[in-house]
Motif scaffolding. Sequence first.
Motif: not given
Length: 168
Positions: A17-19, A54-57, A94-95
């Motif tokens: 999971e990417k942040l 990069i599909n970070a959340r 992303p949030i």
Amino acid sequence: LPLKNINYLNKHLEKYEKLIHAPFIGPTIISPQIELQKAATQILNKTIVFAKEINARIITTHAGVIGAFYDKKYIQSHLSPQYQKLINTKNTLPIITIENLPEKLGFIRSYPSLAEIDNDEMWQNCNLTLDIGHAILDKIDHLKFLKSHLSRIKNIHLHNVINGKEHQ
């Protein structure tokens, strides 16, 4: 980043999971200079594009630092409308979250502190990154804050505070 670098990151980070922690040193969203606000907004927009690639959340943001002589009303009136819209956007990836910063004494102050997030209407609908160390520095009951804002807290930064200094 070039596409080959994005592809490389996506391949090697796929199972994680990417942040992302957005840049916050330099131009700030609350700068009294419009040019610096615009530069900070451009940096944040580039961060959002990268996060999507990069599909970070989650992207954690800061409003920034400003001279301590500016009062809260002045600071709030200078938050860019684009930033206010971003931090109040729900159900999109992303949030975008706002992180509490420790209020600093002297000539510079950080914004917003946890007390300001808790008490100011303008922060009541935004997603949050709760920074426990910053809350400790401000002597805020972070457990009480966590319980009362659980649905809005999307990320928690956990680090130490030793002798009044963080990240030791």
